[in-house]
Design a protein around this motif. Structure first.
Motif, PDB file in Angstrom:
ATOM      1  N   UNK A  53      28.482  41.686  42.747  1.00 57.03           N
ATOM      2  CA  UNK A  53      29.247  41.029  43.812  1.00 57.03           C
ATOM      3  C   UNK A  53      29.704  39.638  43.379  1.00 57.03           C
ATOM      4  N   UNK A  54      28.881  38.958  42.586  1.00 63.28           N
ATOM      5  CA  UNK A  54      29.266  37.638  42.085  1.00 63.28           C
ATOM      6  C   UNK A  54      30.491  37.747  41.185  1.00 63.28           C
ATOM      7  N   UNK A  55      30.518  38.751  40.326  1.00 64.64           N
ATOM      8  CA  UNK A  55      31.662  38.915  39.440  1.00 64.64           C
ATOM      9  C   UNK A  55      32.919  39.293  40.218  1.00 64.64           C
ATOM     10  N   UNK A  90      37.192  27.277  38.531  1.00 68.46           N
ATOM     11  CA  UNK A  90      36.251  26.926  37.465  1.00 68.46           C
ATOM     12  C   UNK A  90      34.834  26.814  38.001  1.00 68.46           C
ATOM     13  N   UNK A  91      34.688  26.250  39.184  1.00 65.36           N
ATOM     14  CA  UNK A  91      33.368  26.163  39.805  1.00 65.36           C
ATOM     15  C   UNK A  91      32.780  27.551  40.027  1.00 65.36           C
ATOM     16  N   UNK A  92      33.590  28.483  40.468  1.00 69.80           N
ATOM     17  CA  UNK A  92      33.126  29.850  40.668  1.00 69.80           C
ATOM     18  C   UNK A  92      32.706  30.486  39.342  1.00 69.80           C
ATOM     19  N   UNK A  93      33.458  30.220  38.296  1.00 71.11           N
ATOM     20  CA  UNK A  93      33.171  30.834  36.996  1.00 71.11           C
ATOM     21  C   UNK A  93      31.857  30.320  36.424  1.00 71.11           C
ATOM     22  N   UNK A  94      31.657  29.002  36.437  1.00 72.83           N
ATOM     23  CA  UNK A  94      30.424  28.458  35.857  1.00 72.83           C
ATOM     24  C   UNK A  94      29.210  28.817  36.714  1.00 72.83           C
ATOM     25  N   UNK A  95      29.398  28.928  38.017  1.00 72.54           N
ATOM     26  CA  UNK A  95      28.301  29.387  38.875  1.00 72.54           C
ATOM     27  C   UNK A  95      27.924  30.818  38.534  1.00 72.54           C
ATOM     28  N   UNK A  96      28.910  31.642  38.230  1.00 74.78           N
ATOM     29  CA  UNK A  96      28.626  33.029  37.849  1.00 74.78           C
ATOM     30  C   UNK A  96      27.893  33.089  36.516  1.00 74.78           C
ATOM     31  N   UNK A  97      28.213  32.185  35.584  1.00 77.52           N
ATOM     32  CA  UNK A  97      27.471  32.136  34.317  1.00 77.52           C
ATOM     33  C   UNK A  97      25.979  31.959  34.586  1.00 77.52           C
ATOM     34  N   UNK A  98      25.677  31.002  35.447  1.00 75.05           N
ATOM     35  CA  UNK A  98      24.276  30.722  35.771  1.00 75.05           C
ATOM     36  C   UNK A  98      23.623  31.918  36.451  1.00 75.05           C
ATOM     37  N   UNK A  99      24.327  32.530  37.391  1.00 75.86           N
ATOM     38  CA  UNK A  99      23.746  33.638  38.145  1.00 75.86           C
ATOM     39  C   UNK A  99      23.509  34.850  37.245  1.00 75.86           C
ATOM     40  N   UNK A 100      24.445  35.156  36.362  1.00 76.62           N
ATOM     41  CA  UNK A 100      24.246  36.263  35.429  1.00 76.62           C
ATOM     42  C   UNK A 100      23.062  35.979  34.500  1.00 76.62           C
ATOM     43  N   UNK A 101      22.926  34.728  34.101  1.00 72.37           N
ATOM     44  CA  UNK A 101      21.791  34.337  33.252  1.00 72.37           C
ATOM     45  C   UNK A 101      20.477  34.578  33.972  1.00 72.37           C
TER      46      UNK A 101
END
Length: 215
Positions: free
Chosen positions: A83-85, A188-199
């Motif tokens: 859902x985040x992606x 960009x905020x959404x993208x970097x937040x998704x990086x953290x969440x996927x991690x």
């Protein structure tokens, strides 16, 4: 008769070179996540070291784990990455909100997908708290045994990272709602937040396999 020679100069054309530089926010986030990976690597090293030192403790305590419940809770967290992606893809096409009824999921925007991700992450944390309460009721605490210490430290630090991700989602949604025009900064905020969440999700999968399946 004087001859006049005309010198023809070759035209000078200016060449413009376009350089696509990486987004510094994304690069900074990836570097920071690399340091977080080292932190969790230390936790895994501690887990396996204690396990090899007192294997009888693992044999006595792992039976208290509710693998079925943990599997369901893990599934919720893994699906939250999906859902985040979906929210990231909506942000990349600059669609902050849904363009149709709430029941038409295919028309959802970033806000709806990220809100659902937040709810699923909160459910995961609630499930982890419930599991902690059950284990404490059975006598397994952070100070009861080496197994209890390493179990609560590894899963507890991960839980704190999940809570950090939930705070990031609140910041992301607040920025989206307050923005007069949804643009590259919000995306960009959404993208970097998704990086953290996927991690966070990948780390939990590794923890789940290590703690619940490789007992």
């Amino acid at each position: 008769m004087a001859s006049v020679s005309t010198a023809t100069a070759a035209p000078s054309t200016a060449t413009h070179v376009s350089v696509n530089r990486p987004n510094p926010v994304s690069v900074g986030t990836i570097v920071w996540l690399a340091s977080e990976l080292m932190f969790f690597a230390g936790l895994f090293a501690m887990y396996f070291t204690l396990r090899s030192t007192v294997p009888e403790e693992w044999a006595a305590q792992t039976g208290k784990l509710n693998v079925t419940f943990a599997t369901v809770n893990t599934t919720v967290l893994v699906l939250s990455s999906v859902t985040c992606q979906m929210g990231v893809w909506a942000a990349e096409r600059f669609q902050p909100a849904r363009s149709a009824s709430l029941l038409r999921v295919s028309r959802w925007g970033m806000d709806e997908w990220m809100t659902l991700t937040y709810v699923m992450g909160a459910v995961f944390i609630g499930g982890q708290i419930f599991e902690y309460a059950e284990l404490v009721h059975e006598g397994l605490t952070i100070s009861s045994s080496p197994y209890g210490s390493v179990f609560f430290l590894t899963t507890g630090f991960h839980g704190l990272h999940v809570i950090g991700g939930l705070i990031a989602f609140l910041f992301l949604l607040g920025r989206s709602f307050s923005a007069k025009r949804f643009g590259h900064h919000e995306a960009t905020t959404a993208i970097v937040t998704s990086y953290y969440w996927h991690f966070v999700d990948v780390v939990w999968i590794a923890l789940f396999v290590t703690i619940y399946l490789l007992k």
